[in-house]
Design an enzyme around this catalytic site. Structure first.
Site, PDB file in Angstrom:
ATOM      1  N   ASP A  47       0.741  -1.189  -0.026  1.00  0.00           N
ATOM      2  CA  ASP A  47      -0.048   0.227   0.137  1.00  0.00           C
ATOM      3  C   ASP A  47       1.019   1.350   0.074  1.00  0.00           C
ATOM      4  OD1 ASP A  47      -2.394   1.693   0.447  1.00  0.00           O
ATOM      5  OD2 ASP A  47      -1.794   1.929   2.585  1.00  0.00           O
TER       6      ASP A  47
ATOM      7  N   ASP B 165      -1.405  -0.829   6.070  1.00  0.00           N
ATOM      8  CA  ASP B 165      -1.544  -0.297   7.605  1.00  0.00           C
ATOM      9  C   ASP B 165      -2.776   0.294   7.852  1.00  0.00           C
ATOM     10  OD1 ASP B 165      -1.312   2.109   5.935  1.00  0.00           O
ATOM     11  OD2 ASP B 165      -0.945   3.185   7.671  1.00  0.00           O
TER      12      ASP B 165
ATOM     13  N   ASP C  58      -7.244  -1.723   4.126  1.00  0.00           N
ATOM     14  CA  ASP C  58      -6.283  -2.586   3.782  1.00  0.00           C
ATOM     15  C   ASP C  58      -6.614  -4.179   4.391  1.00  0.00           C
ATOM     16  OD1 ASP C  58      -4.785  -0.927   2.230  1.00  0.00           O
ATOM     17  OD2 ASP C  58      -3.540  -0.493   4.146  1.00  0.00           O
TER      18      ASP C  58
END
Length: 622
Positions: A323, A515, A519
């Site tokens: 990410d 995080d 996600d």
């Protein structure tokens, strides 16, 4: 050493002394038998007892049974010294193994000794009272003195200090905190007095989650551990029947078909040697110990692994998907421009009020740029539209703040921004009002982490983000990422990971590192989900298989190195133990191995394998 180990050491010493003394005496026959039975029973009574219990419980084939049969058989053949010596050296190996495992557990316990014993709470008179952390409610003000551990996650309301976070992150660099900062449990207060308002119950605090992860890690077995357990289940009975075959068939064939002396004592002795050699202790002990030590060493380095199966899978990783925001970038956004509006202050005010209920980093950056206190009575009907932005009523006006998709959703024509960054478009009462440009900062070690992954054999590094494509492309180019996908909704990230999973080889594993709360679905879908734990959301930590406590991208490189080292040691032990045993079994079957070689094949191999296994604890220089 613990009490049990000290007791065993005494038995070993007593038995050894008695054997040396009796060996020097000029005695034979029943006298010699009687004398050597004393050290034999001193050192081996518990093994005989366990073997007998196994027989009664119909769980016959284990190492206790093998040792009992081999040593009793040797004594029955008149080899009193060898029988007692085999039991003595077996117990020496068991003591060594017990000490090594105990030391590993002790080291891990010390490294993870972060559970607080109490929390200081002020009573009505201002006096401090020590209470159980479990009894502290959310919102309570607790006091942490210099030298004490922070017992519960919270926000500093008074004081400033330096925190030692080594037990959590594996890093010795202290962290300065002051009023308004978030602090997590398990850190040690080094100097100043802190007053902290708790934001979680103790059971939900960071320290509790860490302890729970480490304590339960051993319940999730790797394929290697499962293989060894299954192998031992079939291997032990097979060698017992093999030894029985060796003791009976060759003498019978010699007598009935070859008409030569069957030499029963020789073949029985070979069978007993075969049994001692075949004991699977080295494999049964060293493989789980390797994973246990690997997980413990990783914990010390700030990498929490939820099970040895994930450690094993991580060693096979070939694709790493990141990410962007908060993972490769700081997630610390700053307003760097306000465009297409005649009154920038008003546009920023409306955007800040619309985003005032959100905890997203972009929302925080808008509030930070606004620099005024928010009057919540001016805001109502706040609606967060996932992957798009926010809709709210501010002073009676319908305010939209978000990306281009949000504007399109409400049929508002918007202007593109030529500058690189995250663009927050603002619409007021159905009309386009302008946009705000926000820029993120790449993390210090992100580029180094990508290079480190490539050196470890990672074939593909991918970045997924909900950010605009031009922003994502610029960050990816700066870091050296292989593939980048921008403007993704949470469900788009899942679909993209599924596409990557379909393209990879079956044995290769895909790792996703993220995080944010959005996600969590992707962390669950990936082969191995890795959460940035120290500042990551609870949902991401719960969904992840591995948690990085210091939010540093380099930690994923460290985690993969630890996993590869652990698996390398596991396979070294498997090949070494099986190879030596097969060689010695062949020598034993052909009468080329005596009982002393058998002792080495059992105890010696076990000691070498255990020594090799505990090397996985050492991750300091990784």
């Amino acid at each position: 050493m613990n009490k049990k180990q000290k007791k065993m050491l005494k038995r070993i010493i007593i038995s050894s002394i008695l054997m040396v003394i009796f060996k020097m005496l000029p005695v034979t026959g029943y006298v010699e038998f009687g004398l050597f039975m004393i050290p034999y029973l001193v050192i081996g009574y518990d093994i005989l007892k366990k073997a007998w219990k196994g027989i009664l419980n119909k769980q016959v084939f284990d190492e206790n049974f093998l040792m009992a049969v081999a040593t009793i058989g040797a004594i029955c053949l008149g080899d009193y010294v060898e029988g007692a010596a085999v039991m003595l050296f077996y117990q020496i190996g068991e003591l060594f193994q017990s000490y090594a495992v105990g030391k590993s557990r002790k080291n891990i316990s010390e490294l993870m000794d972060i559970r607080p014993d109490y929390a200081n709470v002020e009573d009505e008179d201002g006096n401090l009272e020590q209470v159980d952390p479990d009894e502290v409610a959310i919102g309570t003000i607790i006091v942490v003195k210099p030298g004490e551990k922070i017992p519960i996650d919270g926000i500093v309301v008074e004081g400033k200090t330096t925190l030692n976070t080594a037990a959590l992150t594996g890093e010795s660099v202290p962290r300065d905190v002051h009023e308004g900062d978030e602090v997590i449990s398990g850190c040690i207060n080094l100097n100043g007095l802190l007053k902290i308002q708790t934001t979680k119950e103790f059971g939900e605090s960071t320290v509790s989650k860490i302890l729970d992860l480490v304590e339960n890690a051993s319940s999730k077995k790797s394929k290697s551990e499962a293989f060894i357990s299954k192998f031992a289940r079939y291997y032990t009975p097979a060698v017992c029947y093999g030894a029985l075959f060796l003791a009976i068939v060759p003498p019978v064939v010699s007598c009935l078909f070859l008409h030569i002396d069957p030499n029963w004592p020789e073949w029985i002795f070979r069978a007993l040697t075969f049994l001692v050699i075949s004991c699977p202790c080295a494999l049964v002990i060293s493989i789980p110990l390797s994973f246990f030590a690997g997980i413990g060493g990783a914990s010390n380095a700030g990498v929490l692994v939820k099970g040895s199966n994930y450690l094993e899978a991580l060693a096979s990783a070939k694709t790493v998907v990141f990410d962007k925001t908060g993972t490769l970038t700081e997630g610390v956004f700053e307003v760097t421009g306000i465009h297409h509006t005649e009154i920038p202050e008003v546009l920023l005010e409306y955007a800040a009020y619309a985003e005032s209920y959100s905890t997203h980093p972009i929302s925080k950056s808008l509030l930070a740029a606004y620099k005024k206190e928010i009057d919540q009575t001016r805001v109502s009907d706040v609606e967060e539209i996932s992957g798009h932005g926010v809709k709210a009523i501010v002073d009676g006006h319908v305010v939209l703040a978000g990306n281009k998709k949000l504007m399109n959703k409400f049929n508002i024509s918007c202007e593109d921004c030529s500058s690189v960054g995250t663009v927050v478009h603002v619409g007021i009462d159905g009309e386009y009002a302008g946009h705000i440009l926000i820029s993120d900062i790449v993390k210090k070690h992100s580029k180094e982490a990508i290079r480190g992954l490539k050196k470890l054999g990672i074939k593909k590094v991918v970045m997924l983000t909900g950010d605009m494509k031009n922003v994502a492309q610029e960050v990816a180019q700066e870091l050296g990422v292989d593939e980048v996908y921008g403007e993704l909704l949470p469900q788009d990230k899942v679909e993209q990971v599924e596409t990557l999973l379909e393209k990879k080889a079956e044995k290769d594993k895909l790792v996703f590192v993220g995080d944010g709360i959005n996600d969590a679905p992707v962390l669950t879908r990936a082969d191995i989900g890795v959460a940035m734990g120290a500042l990551g959301s609870d949902a991401a930590i719960e969904a992840a298989d591995i948690v990085l406590m210091d939010d540093d991208p380099l930690s994923i490189v460290k985690a993969i190195r630890i996993a590869k080292k652990c698996i390398r040691i596991v396979y070294q032990n498997i090949y070494f133990a099986i190879g030596v045993k097969l060689l010695c079994l062949a020598l034993g079957a052909f009468g080329l191995a005596n009982m002393w070689l058998a002792i080495f094949a059992d105890v010696g191999v076990m000691i070498i394998a255990v020594l090799n296994a505990i090397r996985t604890l050492n991750v300091k220089n990784m």
